[in-house]
Design a protein around this motif. Structure first.
Motif, short mmCIF file in Angstrom:
data_model
loop_
_atom_site.label_atom_id
_atom_site.label_comp_id
_atom_site.label_asym_id
_atom_site.label_seq_id
_atom_site.Cartn_x
_atom_site.Cartn_y
_atom_site.Cartn_z
N UNK A 40 11.30 8.19 -2.60
CA UNK A 40 11.37 6.73 -2.80
C UNK A 40 11.07 5.99 -1.50
N UNK A 41 11.56 6.51 -0.41
CA UNK A 41 11.33 5.87 0.89
C UNK A 41 9.88 6.05 1.33
N UNK A 42 9.33 7.22 1.14
CA UNK A 42 7.98 7.52 1.60
C UNK A 42 6.91 6.86 0.74
N UNK A 43 7.07 6.95 -0.58
CA UNK A 43 6.04 6.45 -1.50
C UNK A 43 6.15 4.94 -1.75
N UNK A 44 7.32 4.37 -1.47
CA UNK A 44 7.50 2.95 -1.71
C UNK A 44 8.04 2.65 -3.09
N UNK A 45 7.50 3.31 -4.10
CA UNK A 45 8.05 3.16 -5.45
C UNK A 45 7.77 4.42 -6.25
N UNK A 56 21.69 3.41 -2.99
CA UNK A 56 20.69 4.12 -2.20
C UNK A 56 19.27 3.76 -2.61
N UNK A 57 19.09 3.41 -3.87
CA UNK A 57 17.79 2.98 -4.37
C UNK A 57 17.99 1.72 -5.21
N UNK A 58 16.92 0.99 -5.38
CA UNK A 58 16.92 -0.18 -6.24
C UNK A 58 15.79 -0.01 -7.25
N UNK A 59 15.78 -0.86 -8.26
CA UNK A 59 14.72 -0.74 -9.28
C UNK A 59 14.22 -2.11 -9.68
N UNK A 60 13.01 -2.11 -10.20
CA UNK A 60 12.44 -3.32 -10.78
C UNK A 60 11.38 -2.91 -11.80
N UNK A 61 11.22 -3.77 -12.78
CA UNK A 61 10.23 -3.52 -13.81
C UNK A 61 8.88 -4.09 -13.41
N UNK A 62 7.84 -3.35 -13.67
CA UNK A 62 6.46 -3.82 -13.58
C UNK A 62 5.87 -3.55 -14.94
N UNK A 63 5.64 -4.61 -15.66
CA UNK A 63 5.25 -4.53 -17.06
C UNK A 63 6.33 -3.76 -17.82
N UNK A 64 6.01 -2.61 -18.39
CA UNK A 64 7.00 -1.88 -19.19
C UNK A 64 7.63 -0.72 -18.43
N UNK A 65 7.23 -0.51 -17.21
CA UNK A 65 7.75 0.62 -16.43
C UNK A 65 8.77 0.16 -15.41
N UNK A 66 9.76 0.99 -15.21
CA UNK A 66 10.79 0.73 -14.20
C UNK A 66 10.50 1.61 -12.99
N UNK A 67 10.34 0.98 -11.85
CA UNK A 67 10.06 1.70 -10.61
C UNK A 67 11.28 1.65 -9.69
N UNK A 68 11.45 2.70 -8.92
CA UNK A 68 12.58 2.83 -8.01
C UNK A 68 12.08 2.87 -6.57
N UNK A 69 12.80 2.20 -5.69
CA UNK A 69 12.48 2.19 -4.27
C UNK A 69 13.76 2.44 -3.47
N UNK A 109 17.59 -0.40 1.95
CA UNK A 109 17.85 -0.26 3.40
C UNK A 109 18.96 0.76 3.62
N UNK A 110 19.99 0.70 2.79
CA UNK A 110 21.09 1.66 2.92
C UNK A 110 20.58 3.09 2.69
N UNK A 111 19.73 3.27 1.70
CA UNK A 111 19.16 4.59 1.43
C UNK A 111 18.35 5.11 2.60
N UNK A 112 17.55 4.24 3.20
CA UNK A 112 16.74 4.63 4.36
C UNK A 112 17.64 5.01 5.54
N UNK A 113 18.72 4.26 5.71
CA UNK A 113 19.66 4.58 6.80
C UNK A 113 20.34 5.93 6.55
N UNK A 114 20.66 6.22 5.31
CA UNK A 114 21.29 7.51 4.98
C UNK A 114 20.34 8.67 5.27
N UNK A 115 19.05 8.47 5.06
CA UNK A 115 18.08 9.52 5.35
C UNK A 115 18.01 9.85 6.84
N UNK A 116 18.29 8.87 7.67
CA UNK A 116 18.22 9.08 9.13
C UNK A 116 19.39 9.90 9.67
#
Length: 94
Positions: free
Chosen positions: A30-35, A70-83, A86-93
């Motif tokens: 999710x962090x690397x791909x963006x969504x 750790x991740x958030x989501x939003x819909x783009x048309x009919x699909x739900x994408x996850x990203x 900031x907290x998730x990125x900090x946990x990865x570090x």
């Protein structure tokens, strides 16, 4: 080991290690791909580890990670994408 099966303890360890690695991989993806799209997530896991988790497992992981912030989501048309958040990125570090 009887009949080619591992012990219960080894089974629990294998499950814990696999599940932990999948969660970490999902967050880093999710962090690397963006969504990330849930269905595509299964394909990525299969490419990485040679097994495809069930849809329910994929959605359960995403749901719990989103609930933990750790991740958030939003819909783009009919699909739900996850990203990654900031907290998730900090946990990865860590």
């Amino acid at each position: 080991m009887k009949g080619g099966k591992g012990s219960k303890a080894m089974g629990r360890l294998e499950t814990a290690v696999t599940t932990g690695n999948v969660w970490l991989y999902v967050l880093s993806l999710c962090a690397r791909e963006g969504k990330v799209y849930a269905y595509g997530l299964r394909e990525e896991i299969e490419k990485k580890w040679g097994w495809k988790p069930s849809m329910i497992m994929s959605y359960l992981i995403l749901y719990k990670m989103e609930k933990d912030g750790l991740i958030g989501s939003e819909f783009e048309e009919r699909r739900k994408y996850y990203t990654a958040t900031q907290r998730g990125k900090e946990e990865l570090k860590k």
